[in-house]
Design an enzyme around this catalytic site. Structure first.
Site, PDB file in Angstrom:
ATOM      1  N   GLY A 222      62.937  67.002  49.403  1.00 18.80           N
ATOM      2  CA  GLY A 222      63.953  66.532  48.734  1.00 18.80           C
ATOM      3  C   GLY A 222      63.893  65.007  48.509  1.00 18.80           C
ATOM      4  O   GLY A 222      64.095  64.454  47.607  1.00 18.80           O
TER       5      GLY A 222
ATOM      6  N   HIS B   5      56.888  72.305  52.882  1.00 16.19           N
ATOM      7  CA  HIS B   5      56.060  71.539  52.061  1.00 16.19           C
ATOM      8  C   HIS B   5      54.634  71.608  51.728  1.00 16.19           C
ATOM      9  O   HIS B   5      54.066  71.137  50.917  1.00 16.19           O
ATOM     10  CB  HIS B   5      56.554  70.191  52.017  1.00 16.19           C
ATOM     11  CG  HIS B   5      58.197  70.068  51.986  1.00 16.19           C
ATOM     12  ND1 HIS B   5      58.921  70.224  51.273  1.00 16.19           N
ATOM     13  CD2 HIS B   5      58.917  69.437  53.102  1.00 16.19           C
ATOM     14  CE1 HIS B   5      60.228  70.303  51.642  1.00 16.19           C
ATOM     15  NE2 HIS B   5      60.180  69.626  53.130  1.00 16.19           N
TER      16      HIS B   5
ATOM     17  N   ILE C  90      57.597  74.083  48.771  1.00 19.97           N
ATOM     18  CA  ILE C  90      58.451  73.115  47.500  1.00 19.97           C
ATOM     19  C   ILE C  90      58.142  71.699  47.842  1.00 19.97           C
ATOM     20  O   ILE C  90      57.882  71.534  49.076  1.00 19.97           O
ATOM     21  CB  ILE C  90      60.168  73.715  47.680  1.00 19.97           C
ATOM     22  CG1 ILE C  90      60.446  73.361  49.170  1.00 19.97           C
ATOM     23  CG2 ILE C  90      60.273  75.147  47.446  1.00 19.97           C
ATOM     24  CD1 ILE C  90      61.926  73.603  49.296  1.00 19.97           C
TER      25      ILE C  90
ATOM     26  N   ASP D 235      57.639  63.072  57.168  1.00 15.33           N
ATOM     27  CA  ASP D 235      58.379  64.581  57.042  1.00 15.33           C
ATOM     28  C   ASP D 235      57.203  65.607  57.143  1.00 15.33           C
ATOM     29  O   ASP D 235      56.641  65.895  56.099  1.00 15.33           O
ATOM     30  CB  ASP D 235      59.361  64.724  55.942  1.00 15.33           C
ATOM     31  CG  ASP D 235      59.969  65.961  56.137  1.00 15.33           C
ATOM     32  OD1 ASP D 235      59.461  66.633  56.629  1.00 15.33           O
ATOM     33  OD2 ASP D 235      60.748  65.986  55.487  1.00 15.33           O
TER      34      ASP D 235
HETATM   35  C1  HDC Z   1      67.650  62.877  58.419  1.00 13.39           C
HETATM   36  C2  HDC Z   1      67.032  63.862  57.479  1.00 13.39           C
HETATM   37  C3  HDC Z   1      66.405  65.093  58.048  1.00 13.39           C
HETATM   38  C4  HDC Z   1      65.906  65.903  56.842  1.00 13.39           C
HETATM   39  C5  HDC Z   1      65.362  67.130  57.456  1.00 13.39           C
HETATM   40  C6  HDC Z   1      65.202  68.102  56.060  1.00 13.39           C
HETATM   41  C7  HDC Z   1      63.634  68.399  56.066  1.00 13.39           C
HETATM   42  C8  HDC Z   1      63.104  68.550  54.748  1.00 13.39           C
HETATM   43  O1  HDC Z   1      61.927  68.634  54.897  1.00 13.39           O
HETATM   44  C9  HDC Z   1      64.036  69.748  53.867  1.00 13.39           C
HETATM   45  C10 HDC Z   1      63.855  69.657  52.544  1.00 13.39           C
HETATM   46  O2  HDC Z   1      63.571  68.568  51.971  1.00 13.39           O
HETATM   47  S1  HDC Z   1      64.348  70.910  51.615  1.00 13.39           S
HETATM   48  C11 HDC Z   1      63.849  70.257  49.764  1.00 13.39           C
HETATM   49  C12 HDC Z   1      65.259  69.639  49.303  1.00 13.39           C
HETATM   50  N1  HDC Z   1      66.264  70.768  49.025  1.00 13.39           N
HETATM   51  C13 HDC Z   1      66.534  71.414  48.155  1.00 13.39           C
HETATM   52  O3  HDC Z   1      65.391  71.930  47.600  1.00 13.39           O
HETATM   53  C14 HDC Z   1      67.731  72.467  48.254  1.00 13.39           C
HETATM   54  C15 HDC Z   1      68.114  72.457  46.690  1.00 13.39           C
HETATM   55  N2  HDC Z   1      69.567  73.101  46.657  1.00 13.39           N
HETATM   56  C16 HDC Z   1      69.625  74.320  46.785  1.00 13.39           C
HETATM   57  O4  HDC Z   1      68.502  75.181  46.735  1.00 13.39           O
HETATM   58  C17 HDC Z   1      70.876  75.035  46.664  1.00 13.39           C
HETATM   59  O5  HDC Z   1      71.833  74.106  46.192  1.00 13.39           O
HETATM   60  C18 HDC Z   1      71.632  75.333  48.032  1.00 13.39           C
HETATM   61  C19 HDC Z   1      70.568  76.386  48.764  1.00 13.39           C
HETATM   62  C20 HDC Z   1      71.606  74.124  49.006  1.00 13.39           C
HETATM   63  C21 HDC Z   1      72.855  75.637  47.832  1.00 13.39           C
HETATM   64  O6  HDC Z   1      73.136  76.854  47.129  1.00 13.39           O
HETATM   65  P1  HDC Z   1      74.170  78.010  47.072  1.00 13.39           P
HETATM   66  O7  HDC Z   1      73.849  78.683  48.500  1.00 13.39           O
HETATM   67  O8  HDC Z   1      74.031  78.707  45.765  1.00 13.39           O
HETATM   68  O9  HDC Z   1      75.432  76.913  47.385  1.00 13.39           O
HETATM   69  P2  HDC Z   1      76.928  77.314  46.661  1.00 13.39           P
HETATM   70  O10 HDC Z   1      77.108  78.670  46.706  1.00 13.39           O
HETATM   71  O11 HDC Z   1      76.838  76.668  45.235  1.00 13.39           O
HETATM   72  O12 HDC Z   1      77.856  76.504  47.587  1.00 13.39           O
HETATM   73  C22 HDC Z   1      78.135  77.000  48.801  1.00 13.39           C
HETATM   74  C23 HDC Z   1      78.828  75.776  49.574  1.00 13.39           C
HETATM   75  O13 HDC Z   1      78.087  74.804  49.967  1.00 13.39           O
HETATM   76  C24 HDC Z   1      78.348  73.524  49.167  1.00 13.39           C
HETATM   77  N3  HDC Z   1      76.982  73.231  48.935  1.00 13.39           N
HETATM   78  C25 HDC Z   1      76.248  73.592  47.883  1.00 13.39           C
HETATM   79  N4  HDC Z   1      75.047  72.826  47.799  1.00 13.39           N
HETATM   80  C26 HDC Z   1      75.219  71.748  48.521  1.00 13.39           C
HETATM   81  C27 HDC Z   1      74.304  70.689  48.630  1.00 13.39           C
HETATM   82  N5  HDC Z   1      73.224  70.475  47.966  1.00 13.39           N
HETATM   83  N6  HDC Z   1      74.865  69.732  49.645  1.00 13.39           N
HETATM   84  C28 HDC Z   1      75.886  69.867  50.337  1.00 13.39           C
HETATM   85  N7  HDC Z   1      76.661  70.764  50.045  1.00 13.39           N
HETATM   86  C29 HDC Z   1      76.285  71.879  49.198  1.00 13.39           C
HETATM   87  C30 HDC Z   1      79.178  74.051  48.115  1.00 13.39           C
HETATM   88  O14 HDC Z   1      79.985  72.682  47.579  1.00 13.39           O
HETATM   89  C31 HDC Z   1      80.021  74.962  48.530  1.00 13.39           C
HETATM   90  O15 HDC Z   1      81.181  74.729  49.410  1.00 13.39           O
HETATM   91  P3  HDC Z   1      82.638  74.775  48.749  1.00 13.39           P
HETATM   92  O16 HDC Z   1      82.713  76.113  48.291  1.00 13.39           O
HETATM   93  O17 HDC Z   1      83.163  74.374  49.900  1.00 13.39           O
HETATM   94  O18 HDC Z   1      82.453  73.560  47.491  1.00 13.39           O
END
Ligand code: HDC
Length: 285
Positions: A210, A192, A207, A187
């Site tokens: 994940g 990152h 960061i 990745d």
């Molecule tokens: C095949 C693989 C390919 C991989 C490609 C990716 C490449 C990688 O290099 C990328 C990475 O590794 S990124 C690093 C890892 N991820 C992170 O650090 C994300 C951490 N999470 C966040 O920051 C917030 O939870 C965040 C921002 C995710 C959400 O926070 P908010 O915006 O505050 O969300 P919120 O208002 O609480 O909710 C909005 C609606 O979205 C749903 N939701 C929230 N978090 C979710 C999550 N983590 N996964 C899925 N759905 C999620 C909520 O349920 C909500 O929907 P609803 O209102 O319908 O319930």
């Protein structure tokens, strides 16, 4: 439009041939913080080819990863990588992973949800070799700014934590160079590694992947709750609830549930236990 849900869902799953060997497994284990025999002799099972076993989360990188470099591109999907955060990940093991192997990996978009401020892409991958199915994985990608296309909102259930103190707690330091090491498993997302790209994506500094915390936490669970036996893991699922940074310490709390499942959380110890992984379950024998 960058996401055309109908087109993405109608596309035929794509199959590719993948292969891996012990070096890929060893590099992955180092990338998720496998230690040295000085800290624990049992760590050699993660790093020495003559004793090697394979942590099931290796499935997320087997076959040189996802090729995400400039953006995510597939039929109906054209999104900027700076907008993508990994939302959640599940792997289901059909058999223990061999130290080296070759298999056919078949992937497609199984759902697209519209959260208003974001879109969620659900990617499913089935991997099988000549002896049959090996693993199934499901990744949810949270794509900021791509919602509002009038799609289904999708599920939002959250797991309650048991109302008692954890049965086990483990702390796992994230090396300062952890993400630089982890990305060598496939990745290459600059989020990152490149401070300028991280700023563009809205973060003060790069960061952690994940899937790196996903591997670190599974390893902590196997080593402390499953007798170090990677073969006991059947399914590992977690939501990425918040970012983790290299140099922090992951605090992993574990509860043994009545049905035998292990429930977990992971948080950043130095940031008042800010959530990193939530809704996390290890199903095991
Ligand atoms: C095949 C693989 C390919 C991989 C490609 C990716 C490449 C990688 O290099 C990328 C990475 O590794 S990124 C690093 C890892 N991820 C992170 O650090 C994300 C951490 N999470 C966040 O920051 C917030 O939870 C965040 C921002 C995710 C959400 O926070 P908010 O915006 O505050 O969300 P919120 O208002 O609480 O909710 C909005 C609606 O979205 C749903 N939701 C929230 N978090 C979710 C999550 N983590 N996964 C899925 N759905 C999620 C909520 O349920 C909500 O929907 P609803 O209102 O319908 O319930």
């Amino acid at each position: 439009m960058p996401i055309d849900a109908r087109k993405a869902l109608a596309a035929e799953p794509r199959s590719t041939e993948i292969a891996w060997d012990h070096k890929d497994v060893q590099l992955y284990h180092l990338g998720i913080g496998a230690g040295t025999p000085a800290t624990d002799p049992a760590e050699l099972r993660y790093t020495l080819e003559s004793r090697l076993h394979v942590l099931p989360s290796f499935a997320t990188v087997a076959g040189a990863g996802m090729g995400v470099v400039g953006g995510l591109s597939a039929p109906g999907i054209e999104v900027d990588l700076a907008a993508v955060l990994h939302g959640s990940q599940t792997i289901e093991l059909h058999r223990p992973l061999p130290v080296s192997g070759g298999a056919t990996s078949t992937s497609g978009v199984s759902a697209v949800y519209d959260k208003g401020k974001a879109a969620i892409l659900v990617l499913r991958t089935d991997v099988a070799d000549a002896e049959g199915p090996l693993w199934t994985s499901e990744a949810q990608l949270y794509v900021r700014g791509e919602g509002g296309f009038g799609g289904e909102r999708g599920p939002s259930a959250r797991l309650e934590l048991p109302g008692r103190a954890p049965d086990l707690t483990a702390e796992r330091p994230i090396r300062e160079d952890q993400a630089l090491l982890y990305r060598l498993s496939g990745d290459w997302n600059p989020l990152h590694a490149d401070p300028d790209f991280a700023k563009l994506a809205g973060f003060d500094r790069p960061i952690l992947h994940g899937l790196c915390s996903y591997g670190m936490v599974l390893k902590a669970a196997v080593d402390t709750a499953l007798d170090g036996d990677v073969g006991r893991v059947r399914r590992w699922s977690a939501r990425f609830a918040g970012v983790a940074y290299p140099g922090e310490t992951l605090r992993v709390r574990m509860w043994r549930l009545d049905d035998g499942t292990l429930q977990l959380t992971a948080s950043a110890a130095e940031r008042d236990d800010a959530p990193v992984l939530a809704d996390a379950l290890v199903q095991h024998t």
